[in-house]
Design an enzyme around this catalytic site. Structure first.
Site, PDB file in Angstrom:
ATOM      1  N   SER A 225       0.813  -1.220   0.000  1.00 21.19           N
ATOM      2  CA  SER A 225       0.000   0.000   0.000  1.00 21.19           C
ATOM      3  C   SER A 225       0.850   1.274   0.000  1.00 21.19           C
ATOM      4  CB  SER A 225      -0.951  -0.003   1.197  1.00 21.19           C
ATOM      5  OG  SER A 225      -0.217   0.157   2.391  1.00 21.19           O
TER       6      SER A 225
ATOM      7  N   LYS B  31      -5.757   4.950   8.029  1.00 21.29           N
ATOM      8  CA  LYS B  31      -4.596   5.679   7.510  1.00 21.29           C
ATOM      9  C   LYS B  31      -4.890   7.180   7.420  1.00 21.29           C
ATOM     10  CE  LYS B  31      -2.619   1.769   5.054  1.00 21.29           C
ATOM     11  NZ  LYS B  31      -2.634   1.006   3.816  1.00 21.29           N
TER      12      LYS B  31
END
Lengths: 815, 282
Positions: free
Chosen positions: A656, A699
């Site tokens: 990611s 996040k």
């Protein structure tokens, strides 16, 4: 191209309380079904419905998704309409007591039979001695004895009298009988005998010989008579015993006439009682006596144990077919066991010590077992498979099966088995068993895959509200108002990590409801409100977020180096996620890239030090592919780059961060600074397309918290993959900041979009001539790569020249 | 507690027990030892090596059929003597062990002779003779052996006959007809009564000269102070048959009868029929 930041309403799928027509969940009916598990429920219905061998079921799915509850509810509903299976008893096998007989009797009659036989034995204990003590019996017995003795006496007297007529006496020697001539009642001395005439002596000898023959014959006959007398007495005993037992047992046989096996068993009892009637007769005689310290009464009672009925499966209280959950599936708990008792220093057993296992109790119904528990118990899985294959339960002690002991034990008759087994376990376990155990597919042909999420729709919101109502009622919680329900649904979406889904992880939802109820109680509310739900969520996070707080504190205090404003070349804010049990939070990290002349490889420092996992390395290697394909298809990629997660001291896995790494790399190549007010998450492919990642909410919130701690400038934000837009269920404070314009979420689909946002320059597309527009990001990157390739070539030429010169010199030298 | 029985002025100080190592004689030994202990008397064991057996073994055609299977075997005097000696040894051991247990003084003697006459002769040296009802019987059913028969009718001493498995138990039953001969049995009966738990049953035998009531009255006076619970029962008739029936009805533990009350045949019938020990008082 301009990338629009997402609007606040795109960041959180709010549940509108107005869609609910109720005020509180008290008004809602219970949910009579499992929601969101249509596939699994269908599989369960199929698996439980089909009556074929091997169609047992494995319910797979994450724990807490209600597998056991769903299956248990379904099975109880189904089983209640099914017939009650038979009772099973173990009784003595009078022909071979090492192999107890299994008796199948209709439900409830096992206990009845046990009671009847107990009463019978108790009755016999008094009736038999009474009959044997009766005057009739004693007279008949004495008569038999007298008959024998008289007969013996007569024969002996006859011989004695005959001897007497010949002046010969029958005398008893220390070891037998002898004949000797007598005179005046005394045996003649040898001298006297010698004085007799020859003829007389011969006559005496002849007489003695004849008498001895007769006596010998009489003694032989006496033994026969004695044997006959014993037989007749035994026959008398049998007759008397039959008198005591016969009538009572016949009554029982009539009572159980419909059960052939029971009738045969009662007949066996009758025969055995008659054969071993002495045990009943001796009641009371041995009072006070003992053998090796064990009182005779106890030994006799132990002998009567063989007439007991050991009901191993009793359905006298059952309604419908059994549904058994075996919480501790050891080999013995499943298959049954044979217990032992210590007797005079030895361990002994009999059929009364056979204990049923859950397979016996579930016979004719359903057995639910936790797969992980089952596999953790030694030999339990093998035992279960053996039973399912044989379709009968054979109780065999584990120590015997493994030949650990060789004492005599029992081999009970196996009991035929008809049971549906439901194993419950995680998906991984199912797939592992499927892969590695060849028997698994044969025995567990139905999989019920429980999903951990369900689609979020107005209809499902209504069902979810009823689920909340059902849990509240079942767990005796306060009712939830509609705002609270709406908040629960939003939370459910967040747990699912998808604003178009709801979590079916019922355990988490139930926990949330219970905690919200607690907080409502703390403030004295009768109804749980959205505020209580919010508090429950907040408190739960607060209890688990020590590490998150510490990370944020370190960022705020500058111990973790993170810029949230300004611009830096070759440096970008990446986002990673840290999972701690069932709590996860986002952690911003500085990712830096350095480039130099090289052989076209991108060095992943994390991998070099074995801190990066394979997927992370894959992400980094893709970058080389992108660079080569996008910029350097016509010349060698003469770059050497290194990438690193700064201040990361733990392992990193996942791809990611590959978008962020690529952006840092491109920034370094193009020598263009990147806005540090933005953070980047997303993975890229070799074509520069951005792909979705997991944990997007955490996040974003991680970077938001870091920025908030310093100060929100209005230019800060996060670049996320456009495909992750559907997963956004951000915290209300993040949404609010976006609404105020203090924070921004940018969905990007390509690296170019990302670079434009980060550098403020157009990325640039190749024109017809294949060139990037001047001054664009891509143009600068390409120029740099060409420059590096040129330098590489120049460097290579220089080396060649100097080496060829060297060779010439050396050649000359050689000459 | 011990009592001294008066036997017409002759206390029982020496008891002779005839031993042949049979189970009957062992029962007699037990009873004799118990009595000796209670009476503080000395016990004298006698084993007679049967001269008839020794003679029979020495005869040329002597053979015996060995029990229990009737196997024929040649007899010889030496072997016979060894067998008899072995029996005597066993008898001695049994006597010694029993007397040690009762802590009484004992002597043992082995004599050779015809058994009944030897026992009767030796009995003259004792105050009471104890014998098993039978020696080692040929048949399973014990009958009264020849020695017991001789002793019961001819011994000039009181004789206690006891069969295998029996012992002196309550109730003690005495037959009494009010005669002085019957009176002589009374002290021993009282003694046994006290030994066996203090119960005494008197079977009153009617006699032409004495009414049962009168006999009972006299006896009641005599038995006063004997520390016994006494029951009286009138016999239905004078015959031995009624005596036997009543002994059975009373489930007698031991019967005490004055020998003068019965003729030899009656004694034989009595002994042949009853199952309990019998004390025939001289």
């Amino acid at each position: 191209m301009t990338i629009e930041a997402l609007r606040p309403e795109q960041l959180r799928h709010v549940c509108d309380p107005a869609q609910f027509s109720f005020e509180t969940t008290r008004e809602l009916e219970d949910l009579g079904q499992t929601i969101g598990q249509e596939r699994a429920v269908g599989a369960v219905q199929f698996g439980m419905g089909i009556q074929r061998a091997g169609y047992n079921l494995f319910a797979l799915g994450p724990s807490g998704t209600g597998k056991r509850t769903t299956i248990s509810q379904f099975l109880h509903r189904k089983a209640s309409g099914e017939p009650i299976p038979s009772d099973w008893c173990y009784v003595n096998n009078f022909e071979d007591n090492q192999r107890p007989t299994a008796l199948r009797v209709p439900p409830g009659r096992g206990v009845e039979l046990r009671k009847d036989v107990e009463e019978l034995v108790e009755e016999l204990k008094t009736a038999v001695p009474a009959l044997f003590e009766s005057e009739d019996y004693q007279t008949r017995r004495q008569q038999l004895q007298e008959e024998f003795q008289e007969r013996q006496e007569e024969a002996l007297n006859e011989i004695r009298e005959k001897a007497k007529t010949r002046d010969i006496a029958l005398i008893r020697t220390p070891v037998g009988l002898a004949f000797a001539p007598i005179r005046d009642g005394e045996v003649v001395t040898p001298d006297e005998f010698q004085k007799l005439s020859e003829e007389r002596r011969e006559q005496v000898k002849e007489d003695v010989g004849e008498l001895q023959d007769e006596l010998q014959e009489a003694m032989r006959q006496a033994r026969q008579w004695e044997r006959k007398a014993r037989d007749r007495m035994k026959e008398l005993d049998r007759e008397v015993a039959m008198l005591a037992v016969g009538h009572r047992i016949e009554e029982l046989q009539q009572k159980y006439a419909d059960l052939e096996s029971v009738v045969a068993y009662l007949q066996a009892i009758k025969d055995d009682v008659v054969e071993s009637v002495d045990e009943f007769r001796s009641s009371g005689e041995a009072e006070g006596q003992s053998v090796f310290g064990v009182p005779m009464e106890r030994l006799r009672e132990a002998a009567f144990r063989r007439y007991q009925v050991n009901v191993v499966v009793d359905h006298s209280q059952s309604e419908g077919a059994p549904v058994i959950y075996e919480g501790h599936p050891t080999y013995n708990n499943l298959i049954g066991r044979i217990e032992h008792i210590a007797q005079m220093g030895a361990l002994v057993t009999d059929f009364n010590l056979i204990r049923s296992g859950s397979l016996h109790r579930a016979n004719g119904g359903y057995l639910i077992v936790d797969a992980r528990e089952l596999l953790m118990q030694p030999y339990a899985w093998e035992g279960l498979k053996r039973v399912l294959r044989a379709q009968e339960v054979r109780i065999e002690s584990l120590s015997q099966a493994l030949s650990l002991v060789s004492t005599v034990s029992l081999e009970p008759e196996p009991i035929p088995l008809s049971v549906k087994i439901v194993l419950i376990g995680e998906r991984l376990l199912y797939y592992l068993m499927n892969e590695y155990d060849p028997d698994f597919n044969e025995l567990f042909k139905v999989e019920a895959d429980f999903s951990d999420e369900m689609p979020r729709s107005p209809e499902n919101d209504q069902l979810y509200a009823r689920l909340v109502a059902a849990v509240a009622r079942h767990e005796e919680l306060r009712p939830f108002d509609r705002y609270a329900v709406a908040r629960v649904i939003e939370r459910s979406s967040r747990i699912a990590g998808d604003n178009r889904k709801l979590s079916t992880h019922l355990l988490s939802i139930a926990d949330l409801l219970e905690e919200a109820d607690y907080w409502a109680g703390q403030v004295g509310r009768d109804v749980v409100t959205a505020e209580d739900v919010e508090r429950a969520i907040g408190e739960r996070i607060a209890r688990a977020d020590r590490l998150r707080q510490r990370t944020q504190e370190h960022i705020a205090r500058g111990m973790i180096l993170l810029d949230t404003e300004g611009e830096k070349t070759g440096q970008v804010n990446g986002l990673s996620i840290i999972s701690l049990g069932d709590y996860a939070f986002g952690r911003p990290s500085r990712i830096t890239a350095r480039t130099r002349l090289g052989k076209g490889n991108v060095v992943d420092i994390e991998r070099e030090v074995e801190l990066g996992g394979p997927i992370h390395s894959k992400g980094v290697l893709i970058l080389s592919g992108f660079l080569g394909g996008h910029y350097a298809s016509d010349y060698p990629l003469s770059l050497s780059a290194s990438l690193v997660f700064e201040q990361s001291y733990a392992g990193i896995e996942g791809d990611s961060a590959s978008l962020a790494e690529l952006c840092a790399l491109l920034s370094a190549l193009a020598d263009l600074p990147i806005r540090q007010s933005l953070a980047v998450t997303g993975s890229v492919n070799q074509h520069g397309e951005v792909q979705p990642i997991g944990g997007v909410n955490e996040k974003i919130e991680g970077f938001f918290d870091a920025c908030s701690a310093k100060s929100l400038t209005g230019s800060q934000g996060v670049l996320i993959p456009a495909a992750n837009g559907e997963h956004l269920m951000l915290r209300e404070d993040v949404v609010e900041a976006v609404r105020r314009g203090d924070f921004h979420i940018y969905p990007v689909s390509t690296v170019d979009q990302g670079m434009e946002l980060l550098t403020g320059r157009p990325a640039g597309q190749r024109d017809e001539a294949g060139a990037f527009p001047a001054g664009s990001v891509n143009e600068r990157v390409e120029a740099r790569l060409i420059e590096l390739a040129q330098k590489q070539r120049d460097f290579a030429d220089g080396v060649e020249e100097s080496s060829s010169e060297g060779r010439t010199d050396s050649d000359s030298d050689g000459e | 507690m011990t009592h001294t029985a008066e036997h017409e002025g002759t206390p029982i100080k020496r008891i002779l027990v005839g031993l042949d190592a049979s189970t009957h004689s062992l029962a007699a030994l037990q009873a004799a030892a118990a009595l000796a202990s209670d009476l503080q008397a000395e016990l004298h064991g006698l084993f007679v090596e049967d001269v008839n057996l020794l003679r029979a073994a020495a005869l040329p055609m002597s053979r015996e059929l060995q029990l229990p299977f009737g196997r024929p075997a040649k007899m010889n005097p030496a072997a016979m003597r060894r067998q008899l000696q072995a029996q005597a040894q066993r008898a001695r051991q049994a006597l010694s062990a029993t007397c040690r247990r009762y802590r009484i003084e004992w002597t043992f003697q082995v004599l050779e002779g015809v058994v009944p006459s030897t026992v009767l002769r030796e009995a003259a040296q004792a105050d009471l003779l104890c014998l098993g009802t039978a020696s080692r019987p040929v048949m399973q059913r014990p009958k009264i052996g020849s020695t017991a028969q001789a002793a019961a009718t001819r011994a000039n001493r009181s004789v206690l006959l006891i069969s295998q498995g029996a012992k002196i138990e309550p109730p003690v039953v005495i037959a009494h007809d009010g005669s002085p001969a019957a009176d002589r049995a009374l002290p021993l009966a009282c003694q046994l009564g006290r030994m066996a738990g203090g119960l005494l049953t008197v079977l009153v035998r009617p006699a032409p000269s004495r009414s049962s009531d009168r006999v009972q009255q006299v006896l009641a006076q005599r038995l006063e102070g004997e520390n016994l619970a006494v029951r009286y029962r009138e016999l239905a008739g004078e015959e031995v048959t009624s005596l036997i029936e009543d002994i059975r009805t009373e489930r007698a533990g031991i019967v005490v009868v004055s020998r003068a009350l019965l003729d030899p045949d009656e004694i034989h019938r009595l002994l042949d029929t009853i199952d309990c020990p019998a004390l025939l008082v001289h």
